[in-house]
Scaffold this active site. Structure first.
Site, PDB file in Angstrom:
ATOM      1  N   CYS A 142      26.096  56.904  48.764  1.00 20.76           N
ATOM      2  CA  CYS A 142      25.838  56.020  47.618  1.00 20.76           C
ATOM      3  C   CYS A 142      26.486  54.661  47.832  1.00 20.76           C
ATOM      4  O   CYS A 142      27.625  54.560  48.296  1.00 20.76           O
ATOM      5  CB  CYS A 142      26.380  56.660  46.340  1.00 20.76           C
ATOM      6  SG  CYS A 142      26.179  55.631  44.859  1.00 20.76           S
TER       7      CYS A 142
ATOM      8  N   ASP B 152      51.074  49.421  35.990  1.00 18.40           N
ATOM      9  CA  ASP B 152      50.336  48.239  36.433  1.00 18.40           C
ATOM     10  C   ASP B 152      51.181  47.037  36.869  1.00 18.40           C
ATOM     11  O   ASP B 152      50.933  46.462  37.921  1.00 18.40           O
ATOM     12  CB  ASP B 152      49.361  47.814  35.325  1.00 18.40           C
ATOM     13  CG  ASP B 152      48.369  46.770  35.822  1.00 18.40           C
ATOM     14  OD1 ASP B 152      48.000  46.818  36.999  1.00 18.40           O
ATOM     15  OD2 ASP B 152      47.968  45.903  35.033  1.00 18.40           O
TER      16      ASP B 152
ATOM     17  N   CYS C 193      27.432  44.333  42.564  1.00 24.22           N
ATOM     18  CA  CYS C 193      28.379  43.224  42.415  1.00 24.22           C
ATOM     19  C   CYS C 193      27.663  41.879  42.395  1.00 24.22           C
ATOM     20  O   CYS C 193      26.985  41.515  43.362  1.00 24.22           O
ATOM     21  CB  CYS C 193      29.408  43.250  43.538  1.00 24.22           C
ATOM     22  SG  CYS C 193      30.634  41.926  43.405  1.00 24.22           S
TER      23      CYS C 193
END
Length: 355
Positions: free
Chosen positions: A200, A143, A207
């Protein structure tokens, strides 16, 4: 000295053994990709940055030359081992949607800090690999390095980047922490995973801040995860009500993904099990945290990284959205907080609570 790629007797046999060892160590997903630059992948990154979708995350643009490809970061790399650890939730991520006196913390932040957990597993796998191939070299990443884990995960066949831009796995849904091992070994790459989002658009419609200008494109400047974690200072007024009671991250686009029906908490590492005090914390108690209290409560948690001030700022927006007059007592003292973003958020919350 110039490093040369390591040639091995049977790449397929070694990839099988690596995948088996990865599963034994605790990874739910493992795949292999070339470390060479993919022009399409790097072009998409450049376009995304050029449109300013990264917001104030200048570090993404500053290290673009490293982020473009694994070899851009480490020229000697020949292969990437892409890995994922499951954090499939035991509780409904949307359970607190209608509990305004409680704070919603993203599933991934309710357990141990994934940076520490995943890196420990990566190092264990890297040590094992060196024991098998002593001439190989490796580097591990989780990350914080300029690594495009999600596109690499797709290239390595462990999932595909969904319309919400996160990696989706047929077996583990949207709940994977990603890590990567770069190596000088020439490993047989997997077939890139095929996109299976179809028609989809559940994640796009879910959101709260309309952070997806188009499928497969995220405008971080509108994303609640970005606003509550990365964004410094006051959050723009246009997004505050949409935050609801989310104080650290947001799971909405992940939680509604239909592929999560295949995810099993049985694959989740025990370190990611939620801490009881973080599953449904009371906003009033969080608002009372000073710096020492914040550090104590969130020791070993990724939440600690944003610091007390940004955290309390988020809690104040949630308090202002709660319509709970009992919050006034906890909010009022914070109008005098030395951090300007906190004092402004406290005034904003009081105005809403008193009206």
């Amino acid at each position: 000295m110039v490093n040369t790629p390591v040639t091995i007797g049977s790449a397929n046999d070694l990839t099988d053994r690596i995948a088996n060892e990865a599963r034994a160590i605790g990874f739910a997903a493992c795949g292999f990709a070339s470390a060479a630059e993919d022009p399409l992948r790097s072009g998409r990154l450049e376009q995304w940055l050029g449109e300013g979708n990264h917001g104030s995350m200048e570090w993404m643009e500053a290290r673009l030359h490293h982020r473009r490809s694994p070899q851009g970061l480490w020229p000697e790399a020949r292969s990437v081992i892409a890995l994922g650890m499951s954090y499939a939730p035991t509780l409904d991520p949307m359970a607190l949607e209608n509990a305004p006196d409680r704070a919603r913390i993203s599933v991934y932040a309710q357990g141990r800090d994934y940076h520490d957990v995943v890196k420990k597993r990566l190092k264990a796998l890297a040590r094992w690999l060196i024991a098998q191939e002593p001439s190989a070299q490796v580097k591990v990443f989780v990350d914080t390095a300029p690594v495009m884990e999600k596109p690499l995960g797709e290239a390595a066949g462990i999932g595909w980047q969904g319309k919400h831009t996160n990696l989706v796995s047929r077996d583990h849904g949207s709940w994977l922490f990603l890590g990567a091992i770069y190596t000088t070994l020439d490993l047989t790459p997997a077939t890139p995973h095929r996109d299976q989002c179809g028609s989809c658009r559940a994640c796009l419609d879910a959101c709260p801040t309309k952070a997806f200008p188009a499928p497969y494109t995220l405008d971080a400047r509108r994303c609640i995860s970005y606003l509550t974690i990365e964004h410094k200072g006051a959050i723009p007024n246009e997004f505050r009500e949409a935050l609801g009671n989310r104080i650290y991250g947001c799971d909405d686009c992940l939680a509604v993904c239909p592929w999560n029906k295949f995810a099993s908490e049985a694959y989740a590492a025990s370190e990611f099990l939620p801490r009881a005090e973080l599953t449904a914390p009371r906003l009033r108690e969080l608002l009372a945290l000073d710096d020492a209290g914040f550090r104590k409560v969130f020791s070993g948690s990724p939440i600690k990284r944003i610091g007390r001030d940004r955290f309390v700022r988020n809690c104040l927006y949630a308090a202002g959205n709660s319509a709970d007059g009992a919050m006034v007592e906890a909010v009022a003292p914070l109008t005098h907080d030395p951090d300007p973003a906190i004092s402004e958020a406290a005034h904003w919350a009081l105005t809403r609570l008193n009206s």
